[in-house]
Write a protein that holds these residues in place. Structure first.
Motif, PDB file in Angstrom:
ATOM      1  N   UNK A   8       0.854  -1.177   0.000  1.00 18.10           N
ATOM      2  CA  UNK A   8       0.000   0.000   0.000  1.00 18.10           C
ATOM      3  C   UNK A   8       0.893   1.231   0.000  1.00 18.10           C
ATOM      4  N   UNK A   9       1.059   1.883  -1.150  1.00 20.10           N
ATOM      5  CA  UNK A   9       1.930   3.060  -1.197  1.00 20.10           C
ATOM      6  C   UNK A   9       1.310   4.238  -0.445  1.00 20.10           C
ATOM      7  N   UNK A  10       2.132   5.244  -0.199  1.00 23.23           N
ATOM      8  CA  UNK A  10       1.645   6.473   0.414  1.00 23.23           C
ATOM      9  C   UNK A  10       0.565   7.067  -0.474  1.00 23.23           C
ATOM     10  N   UNK A  11      -0.502   7.546   0.139  1.00 18.39           N
ATOM     11  CA  UNK A  11      -1.588   8.178  -0.587  1.00 18.39           C
ATOM     12  C   UNK A  11      -1.019   9.221  -1.550  1.00 18.39           C
ATOM     13  N   UNK A  12      -1.326   9.120  -2.841  1.00 15.24           N
ATOM     14  CA  UNK A  12      -0.783  10.063  -3.823  1.00 15.24           C
ATOM     15  C   UNK A  12      -1.120  11.520  -3.518  1.00 15.24           C
ATOM     16  N   UNK A  13      -2.259  11.775  -2.886  1.00  7.60           N
ATOM     17  CA  UNK A  13      -2.620  13.153  -2.526  1.00  7.60           C
ATOM     18  C   UNK A  13      -1.650  13.710  -1.485  1.00  7.60           C
ATOM     19  N   UNK A  14      -1.175  12.864  -0.580  1.00  4.88           N
ATOM     20  CA  UNK A  14      -0.189  13.283   0.412  1.00  4.88           C
ATOM     21  C   UNK A  14       1.186  13.372  -0.241  1.00  4.88           C
ATOM     22  N   UNK A  15       1.562  12.343  -0.987  1.00 12.27           N
ATOM     23  CA  UNK A  15       2.873  12.315  -1.644  1.00 12.27           C
ATOM     24  C   UNK A  15       3.057  13.527  -2.551  1.00 12.27           C
ATOM     25  N   UNK A  16       1.998  13.954  -3.214  1.00  9.95           N
ATOM     26  CA  UNK A  16       2.074  15.094  -4.106  1.00  9.95           C
ATOM     27  C   UNK A  16       2.306  16.420  -3.409  1.00  9.95           C
ATOM     28  N   UNK A  17       2.029  16.477  -2.120  1.00  7.92           N
ATOM     29  CA  UNK A  17       2.224  17.717  -1.353  1.00  7.92           C
ATOM     30  C   UNK A  17       3.626  17.844  -0.783  1.00  7.92           C
ATOM     31  N   UNK A  18       4.383  16.735  -0.765  1.00  2.00           N
ATOM     32  CA  UNK A  18       5.713  16.741  -0.147  1.00  2.00           C
ATOM     33  C   UNK A  18       6.763  17.335  -1.075  1.00  2.00           C
ATOM     34  N   UNK A  19       7.627  18.164  -0.513  1.00  6.35           N
ATOM     35  CA  UNK A  19       8.809  18.671  -1.215  1.00  6.35           C
ATOM     36  C   UNK A  19      10.009  18.041  -0.534  1.00  6.35           C
ATOM     37  N   UNK A  20      10.602  17.062  -1.197  1.00  5.84           N
ATOM     38  CA  UNK A  20      11.680  16.274  -0.627  1.00  5.84           C
ATOM     39  C   UNK A  20      13.042  16.881  -0.959  1.00  5.84           C
ATOM     40  N   UNK A  21      14.039  16.570  -0.137  1.00  2.15           N
ATOM     41  CA  UNK A  21      15.409  16.975  -0.441  1.00  2.15           C
ATOM     42  C   UNK A  21      15.942  16.068  -1.546  1.00  2.15           C
ATOM     43  N   UNK A  22      17.174  16.304  -2.029  1.00  2.00           N
ATOM     44  CA  UNK A  22      17.700  15.477  -3.125  1.00  2.00           C
ATOM     45  C   UNK A  22      17.760  13.972  -2.811  1.00  2.00           C
ATOM     46  N   UNK A  23      17.784  13.602  -1.532  1.00  2.00           N
ATOM     47  CA  UNK A  23      17.797  12.188  -1.153  1.00  2.00           C
ATOM     48  C   UNK A  23      16.386  11.618  -1.023  1.00  2.00           C
ATOM     49  N   UNK A  24      15.360  12.434  -1.294  1.00  2.00           N
ATOM     50  CA  UNK A  24      13.981  11.957  -1.207  1.00  2.00           C
ATOM     51  C   UNK A  24      13.392  12.037   0.192  1.00  2.00           C
ATOM     52  N   UNK A  25      14.017  12.844   1.055  1.00  2.00           N
ATOM     53  CA  UNK A  25      13.609  12.905   2.462  1.00  2.00           C
ATOM     54  C   UNK A  25      12.951  14.238   2.810  1.00  2.00           C
ATOM     55  N   UNK A  26      12.137  14.196   3.841  1.00  2.00           N
ATOM     56  CA  UNK A  26      11.514  15.386   4.394  1.00  2.00           C
ATOM     57  C   UNK A  26      11.772  15.372   5.903  1.00  2.00           C
ATOM     58  N   UNK A  27      12.010  16.555   6.483  1.00  2.00           N
ATOM     59  CA  UNK A  27      12.264  16.672   7.919  1.00  2.00           C
ATOM     60  C   UNK A  27      10.978  16.417   8.692  1.00  2.00           C
ATOM     61  N   UNK A  28      11.106  15.678   9.787  1.00  2.00           N
ATOM     62  CA  UNK A  28       9.964  15.385  10.654  1.00  2.00           C
ATOM     63  C   UNK A  28      10.304  15.835  12.072  1.00  2.00           C
TER      64      UNK A  28
END
Length: 124
Positions: A8-28
């Motif tokens: 079950x991948x991350x909901x595309x509506x949520x994934x589309x809102x994320x701005x990831x760093x070059x490694x594909x990560x977001x700060x939490x």
């Protein structure tokens, strides 16, 4: 970073809102839900966020180990999810938790116990 295929991948509506760093990560940013105490900063990719949203426990991507880690699996200091919010720019998450035990790998309650930097206090 190795890709993990999830049934079950991350909901595309949520994934589309994320701005990831070059490694594909977001700060939490992790915060104690009832006191507002800031506990730590971790990193999530889509899979770590999917696990966090769906399992009720916080999962991070460990940049140093190159693997997923669910907070508390080895230490017993678990983070029970209360809510997860995304910031207005999509480049940070605020994860409100009920922290059981220490949040920091040093054994401190928070990772921000390492010492105040003695900043000049602003006046209105």
């Amino acid at each position: 970073m190795g890709a993990v295929t999830s049934p079950t991948p991350l909901d595309p509506a949520i994934a589309g809102r994320l701005k990831r760093d070059p490694a594909g990560l977001v700060a939490a940013i992790v915060q104690q839900h009832d006191t507002g105490e800031v506990l730590m900063l971790g990193w999530m990719d889509d899979e770590a966020l999917r696990r966090t949203l769906g399992e009720g426990r916080v999962t991070f991507w460990s940049r140093s180990r190159g693997e997923y880690w669910r907070k508390g699996d080895t230490s017993g200091h678990v983070q029970l999810v209360r809510s997860v919010a995304i910031d207005c720019d999509g480049d940070a998450l605020l994860v409100r938790v009920d922290q059981v035990g220490a949040a920091c790998h040093t054994g401190d309650r928070t990772c921000f116990d390492a010492g105040d930097l003695d900043a000049q206090v602003g006046e209105p």
